[in-house]
Write a protein that holds these residues in place. Sequence first.
Motif: not given
Length: 141
Positions: A33-34, A76-80, A113-119, A128-132
């Motif tokens: 999710v971005d 994984k948190q991308m574009y960081v 611009p965004h932070c991509h998060v994979s879980v 990841p959305e329901p977890l975050i």
Amino acid sequence: MKSPLKPIILRGKDTTGNGWYGASRGYRKHEGVDFVGVPGQEVYACESGRVRIGNVYQNSTKMKLVEIKNSKHKVKQMYVKPIVNSGDIVKQGDVIGILQDVAKYHGTTNMKPHCHVSVWKYGLLTDPEPLIIPCSCLNPF
């Protein structure tokens, strides 16, 4: 899990693609999710655990990712641009870096611009959305 950015804004769809879990990427699916942000803003650890720093793209060392792993999750948190190092232990909510400008990297002004998060939960890729979102709304920083 904590949100990587404040406030919590999902990328959704822009002219360059969709930022939700499972969105089509041609022959594959979007694995995370971005979360929309402003380049240069602080990025927070979604989870507690041991850090590994990597590159988002195999052909470039410019765009970075911070992976955080514990006995239950790998995130994984991308574009960081990391301020932590591989091997460090972080706590959920710690600042782990600053948001990079992925749109600038791709040479477009159309991508948010965004932070991509994979879980991965117990080794299985998951949305990841329901977890975050629920955790962050109930337990803000």
